[in-house]
Design a protein around this motif. Structure first.
Motif, PDB file in Angstrom:
ATOM      1  N   ILE A  62      10.025   2.822 -38.947  1.00 26.80           N
ATOM      2  CA  ILE A  62       9.544   3.457 -40.173  1.00 26.80           C
ATOM      3  C   ILE A  62       8.046   3.206 -40.368  1.00 26.80           C
ATOM      4  CG2 ILE A  62      11.808   3.402 -41.289  1.00 26.80           C
ATOM      5  CD1 ILE A  62      10.964   1.044 -42.926  1.00 26.80           C
ATOM      6  N   GLY A  63       7.567   2.062 -39.858  1.00 30.63           N
ATOM      7  CA  GLY A  63       6.124   1.838 -39.861  1.00 30.63           C
ATOM      8  C   GLY A  63       5.422   2.845 -38.973  1.00 30.63           C
ATOM      9  N   GLY A  64       6.014   3.099 -37.815  1.00 30.46           N
ATOM     10  CA  GLY A  64       5.451   4.084 -36.894  1.00 30.46           C
ATOM     11  C   GLY A  64       5.412   5.480 -37.496  1.00 30.46           C
ATOM     12  N   LEU A  65       6.421   5.831 -38.272  1.00 27.02           N
ATOM     13  CA  LEU A  65       6.439   7.136 -38.932  1.00 27.02           C
ATOM     14  C   LEU A  65       5.278   7.275 -39.910  1.00 27.02           C
ATOM     15  CD1 LEU A  65      10.266   7.611 -39.640  1.00 27.02           C
ATOM     16  CD2 LEU A  65       8.876   8.806 -37.934  1.00 27.02           C
ATOM     17  N   GLU A  66       4.961   6.175 -40.609  1.00 31.30           N
ATOM     18  CA  GLU A  66       3.817   6.200 -41.527  1.00 31.30           C
ATOM     19  C   GLU A  66       2.510   6.380 -40.765  1.00 31.30           C
ATOM     20  OE1 GLU A  66       3.922   6.364 -44.719  1.00 31.30           O
ATOM     21  OE2 GLU A  66       6.050   5.927 -45.024  1.00 31.30           O
ATOM     22  N   VAL A  67       2.391   5.720 -39.620  1.00 32.66           N
ATOM     23  CA  VAL A  67       1.186   5.845 -38.795  1.00 32.66           C
ATOM     24  C   VAL A  67       1.011   7.285 -38.328  1.00 32.66           C
ATOM     25  CG1 VAL A  67       0.132   5.160 -36.607  1.00 32.66           C
ATOM     26  CG2 VAL A  67       1.223   3.433 -38.055  1.00 32.66           C
ATOM     27  N   VAL A  68       2.088   7.891 -37.862  1.00 40.22           N
ATOM     28  CA  VAL A  68       2.030   9.280 -37.394  1.00 40.22           C
ATOM     29  C   VAL A  68       1.694  10.225 -38.545  1.00 40.22           C
ATOM     30  CG1 VAL A  68       3.391  11.175 -36.432  1.00 40.22           C
ATOM     31  CG2 VAL A  68       3.602   8.889 -35.464  1.00 40.22           C
ATOM     32  N   ALA A  69       2.266   9.953 -39.711  1.00 35.73           N
ATOM     33  CA  ALA A  69       2.012  10.814 -40.874  1.00 35.73           C
ATOM     34  C   ALA A  69       0.532  10.814 -41.243  1.00 35.73           C
ATOM     35  CB  ALA A  69       2.860  10.354 -42.056  1.00 35.73           C
ATOM     36  N   VAL A  70      -0.099   9.647 -41.202  1.00 28.18           N
ATOM     37  CA  VAL A  70      -1.530   9.565 -41.514  1.00 28.18           C
ATOM     38  C   VAL A  70      -2.340  10.290 -40.447  1.00 28.18           C
ATOM     39  CG1 VAL A  70      -3.499   8.024 -41.781  1.00 28.18           C
ATOM     40  CG2 VAL A  70      -1.307   7.431 -42.834  1.00 28.18           C
ATOM     41  N   HIS A  71      -1.963  10.092 -39.194  1.00 28.89           N
ATOM     42  CA  HIS A  71      -2.685  10.754 -38.099  1.00 28.89           C
ATOM     43  C   HIS A  71      -2.632  12.265 -38.243  1.00 28.89           C
ATOM     44  CE1 HIS A  71      -2.983  12.535 -34.019  1.00 28.89           C
ATOM     45  NE2 HIS A  71      -3.992  11.685 -33.915  1.00 28.89           N
ATOM     46  N   ASP A  72      -1.501  12.748 -38.713  1.00 27.79           N
ATOM     47  CA  ASP A  72      -1.329  14.195 -38.820  1.00 27.79           C
ATOM     48  C   ASP A  72      -2.084  14.802 -39.994  1.00 27.79           C
ATOM     49  OD1 ASP A  72       0.244  14.169 -36.593  1.00 27.79           O
ATOM     50  OD2 ASP A  72       2.160  14.210 -37.665  1.00 27.79           O
ATOM     51  N   GLN A  73      -2.573  13.969 -40.867  1.00 27.22           N
ATOM     52  CA  GLN A  73      -3.381  14.487 -41.967  1.00 27.22           C
ATOM     53  C   GLN A  73      -4.755  14.915 -41.447  1.00 27.22           C
ATOM     54  OE1 GLN A  73      -3.474  11.335 -44.838  1.00 27.22           O
ATOM     55  NE2 GLN A  73      -1.368  11.677 -45.522  1.00 27.22           N
ATOM     56  N   ILE A  74      -5.327  15.884 -42.079  1.00 29.67           N
ATOM     57  CA  ILE A  74      -6.629  16.401 -41.620  1.00 29.67           C
ATOM     58  C   ILE A  74      -7.709  15.342 -41.738  1.00 29.67           C
ATOM     59  CG2 ILE A  74      -8.435  18.119 -42.060  1.00 29.67           C
ATOM     60  CD1 ILE A  74      -6.245  20.012 -43.020  1.00 29.67           C
ATOM     61  N   LYS A  75      -7.696  14.617 -42.845  1.00 24.96           N
ATOM     62  CA  LYS A  75      -8.696  13.580 -43.046  1.00 24.96           C
ATOM     63  C   LYS A  75      -7.994  12.252 -43.299  1.00 24.96           C
ATOM     64  CE  LYS A  75     -12.372  16.503 -44.916  1.00 24.96           C
ATOM     65  NZ  LYS A  75     -13.292  16.743 -46.053  1.00 24.96           N
ATOM     66  N   SER A  76      -8.510  11.190 -42.693  1.00 28.19           N
ATOM     67  CA  SER A  76      -7.953   9.857 -42.899  1.00 28.19           C
ATOM     68  C   SER A  76      -9.060   8.940 -43.387  1.00 28.19           C
ATOM     69  CB  SER A  76      -7.383   9.313 -41.580  1.00 28.19           C
ATOM     70  OG  SER A  76      -6.924   8.010 -41.743  1.00 28.19           O
ATOM     71  N   LYS A  77      -8.794   8.314 -44.501  1.00 29.75           N
ATOM     72  CA  LYS A  77      -9.792   7.415 -45.073  1.00 29.75           C
ATOM     73  C   LYS A  77      -9.920   6.174 -44.208  1.00 29.75           C
ATOM     74  CE  LYS A  77     -10.852   4.728 -49.211  1.00 29.75           C
ATOM     75  NZ  LYS A  77     -10.358   4.263 -50.522  1.00 29.75           N
ATOM     76  N   ILE A  78     -11.118   5.946 -43.711  1.00 25.92           N
ATOM     77  CA  ILE A  78     -11.368   4.792 -42.861  1.00 25.92           C
ATOM     78  C   ILE A  78     -12.313   3.844 -43.581  1.00 25.92           C
ATOM     79  CG2 ILE A  78     -12.273   3.981 -40.662  1.00 25.92           C
ATOM     80  CD1 ILE A  78     -11.560   6.672 -39.480  1.00 25.92           C
ATOM     81  N   GLU A  79     -11.883   2.623 -43.716  1.00 24.46           N
ATOM     82  CA  GLU A  79     -12.704   1.593 -44.305  1.00 24.46           C
ATOM     83  C   GLU A  79     -13.088   0.605 -43.207  1.00 24.46           C
ATOM     84  OE1 GLU A  79     -10.004   0.176 -47.193  1.00 24.46           O
ATOM     85  OE2 GLU A  79     -10.337   1.843 -48.562  1.00 24.46           O
ATOM     86  N   SER A  80     -13.597  -0.522 -43.567  1.00 30.10           N
ATOM     87  CA  SER A  80     -13.936  -1.527 -42.571  1.00 30.10           C
ATOM     88  C   SER A  80     -13.585  -2.913 -43.072  1.00 30.10           C
ATOM     89  CB  SER A  80     -15.416  -1.488 -42.225  1.00 30.10           C
ATOM     90  OG  SER A  80     -15.731  -2.505 -41.300  1.00 30.10           O
ATOM     91  N   LYS A  81     -13.004  -3.704 -42.184  1.00 32.71           N
ATOM     92  CA  LYS A  81     -12.719  -5.094 -42.507  1.00 32.71           C
ATOM     93  C   LYS A  81     -13.937  -5.974 -42.224  1.00 32.71           C
ATOM     94  CE  LYS A  81      -7.882  -4.782 -41.037  1.00 32.71           C
ATOM     95  NZ  LYS A  81      -6.914  -5.254 -40.048  1.00 32.71           N
ATOM     96  N   GLY A  82     -15.003  -5.359 -41.745  1.00 36.97           N
ATOM     97  CA  GLY A  82     -16.156  -6.149 -41.360  1.00 36.97           C
ATOM     98  C   GLY A  82     -16.222  -6.291 -39.856  1.00 36.97           C
ATOM     99  N   LEU A  83     -16.994  -7.244 -39.389  1.00 39.58           N
ATOM    100  CA  LEU A  83     -17.184  -7.451 -37.969  1.00 39.58           C
ATOM    101  C   LEU A  83     -16.330  -8.606 -37.464  1.00 39.58           C
ATOM    102  CD1 LEU A  83     -21.054  -7.078 -37.670  1.00 39.58           C
ATOM    103  CD2 LEU A  83     -19.297  -5.337 -37.335  1.00 39.58           C
ATOM    104  N   THR A  84     -15.860  -8.467 -36.245  1.00 42.92           N
ATOM    105  CA  THR A  84     -15.144  -9.559 -35.608  1.00 42.92           C
ATOM    106  C   THR A  84     -16.145 -10.603 -35.143  1.00 42.92           C
ATOM    107  OG1 THR A  84     -15.299  -8.596 -33.403  1.00 42.92           O
ATOM    108  CG2 THR A  84     -13.436  -7.902 -34.756  1.00 42.92           C
ATOM    109  N   LYS A  85     -15.645 -11.690 -34.599  1.00 45.09           N
ATOM    110  CA  LYS A  85     -16.511 -12.756 -34.099  1.00 45.09           C
ATOM    111  C   LYS A  85     -17.439 -12.227 -33.011  1.00 45.09           C
ATOM    112  CE  LYS A  85     -16.282 -17.446 -32.191  1.00 45.09           C
ATOM    113  NZ  LYS A  85     -15.383 -18.514 -31.699  1.00 45.09           N
TER     114      LYS A  85
END
Length: 337
Positions: free
Chosen positions: A47-70
């Motif tokens: 069901i988590g995977g279904l949510e991932v696919v649903a977002v991908h299928d949207q025309i626009k996906s809001k992308i934020e940032s967690k910052g930089l890794t080490k």
């Protein structure tokens, strides 16, 4: 026997019955079935995977940032991360209220996500899970920790490198990963999207087909595409030119490549989070492989109170683990001098 005596005996029997019921109810509330946990883990990953696919299928996906890794690399987080987290986390915590669930993400607007109730479905779900293991199927809820990664390979998800993307669930008992589930929501090949193991019990059919170690004449190391650090240089020093290095994203993807024999070792030299590696560790261990810290060969524990970050590297193999470990340890000790 007098009527009064009969009433006393009847009351005593009723009281004993109440005590017995309450005691067993309390014991039952403290226990959980690993078979049901496996079924729930599979359902949650899907069901988590279904949510991932649903977002991908949207025309626009809001992308934020967690910052930089080490390592200074941008670590994006999308709506897919949060929606998958909400679906997976809530479904598991609602089905097993007493079990600790640790997720890569934190809950954000989870009340806006419609979460499927899996409590009833896990009782009837059938994934060819072997029968006859009831004697060691029950564990105490206080010994169980569930680790979930709602979207492994987030960066690659935003770049449409979907072959690396997975959702993962791991069930650890007393710190030992005993159940691992990796679900690849964008996999188009039939029967190759869902992989699971239950240590000393059973594995998914596709893993039975995959887990045939190939006779590789040279070491084939699979390393992180975006967090490689110095692993490529270290590998060349440790093995010379007689080594092949594959760069890939997603810890789940890399563990499965080792399980399939497409790589002889998964090597990670920089910091890595345990929700990235718990499911893969469970799967490789169940198939007869070995996973340890890279720098000191120590096992990795996944209890609720264990550190959530692995800082001493990762080495995962299906065979010859000690040989690979010694090669890298020799390299590291040489560099320190």
């Amino acid at each position: 026997m007098s009527v009064r005596t009969q009433r006393i005996l009847l009351c005593a029997l009723v009281l004993l019955g109440i005590i017995y019921f309450c005691t067993n109810r309390r014991t039952s509330d403290n226990n959980v079935s690993l078979k049901q946990l496996l079924a729930a883990a599979i359902k949650a990953a899907e069901i988590g995977g279904l949510e991932v696919v649903a977002v991908h299928d949207q025309i626009k996906s809001k992308i934020e940032s967690k910052g930089l890794t080490k390592e200074g690399i941008n670590d994006p987080v999308t709506a897919a991360d949060y929606r998958s987290h909400c679906a997976m986390y809530r479904s598991l915590t609602e089905a097993f209220p007493g079990v600790t669930v640790i997720s890569e993400e934190t809950s954000q607007d989870c009340d806006k996500i419609v979460v499927k109730d899996i409590k009833n479905s896990i009782n009837n779900i059938d994934y060819d899970i072997s029968k006859g293991h009831e004697s060691n199927d029950i564990v105490n809820v206080n010994d169980v920790t569930i680790w979930i990664d709602p979207l492994d390979a987030t960066k690659e998800f935003t770049e449409n490198l979907l072959q690396y993307v997975s959702t993962m669930v791991c069930i650890a008992v007393k710190g030992q990963p005993v159940i691992g589930v990796i679900y690849k929501p964008f996999e188009t090949r039939q029967n190759y999207s869902l992989f699971w193991t239950w240590n000393n019990h059973d594995v998914s059919k596709n893993l039975k087909n995959l887990s045939k170690v190939k006779d590789n004449k040279i070491p084939v190391l699979i390393v992180s595409l975006s967090h490689a650090g110095q692993v490529k240089n270290s590998s060349k020093i440790a093995f010379g030119d007689n080594v092949k290095i594959i760069s890939a994203a997603g810890a789940g993807y890399k563990f499965l490549e080792v399980a399939a024999g497409n790589a002889t070792a998964y090597v990670h030299t920089t910091t890595i989070k345990k929700w990235d590696i718990c499911a893969g560790t469970a799967i490789l261990s169940a198939l007869g492989g070995t996973v340890t810290q890279l720098y000191d060969q120590q096992p990795i524990y996944f209890g609720a109170n264990d550190p959530k970050v692995l800082t001493k590297g990762l080495l995962a193999t299906m065979s010859d683990h000690a040989w690979y470990s010694e090669k890298f340890l020799h390299d590291f000790s040489s560099e320190s001098h």
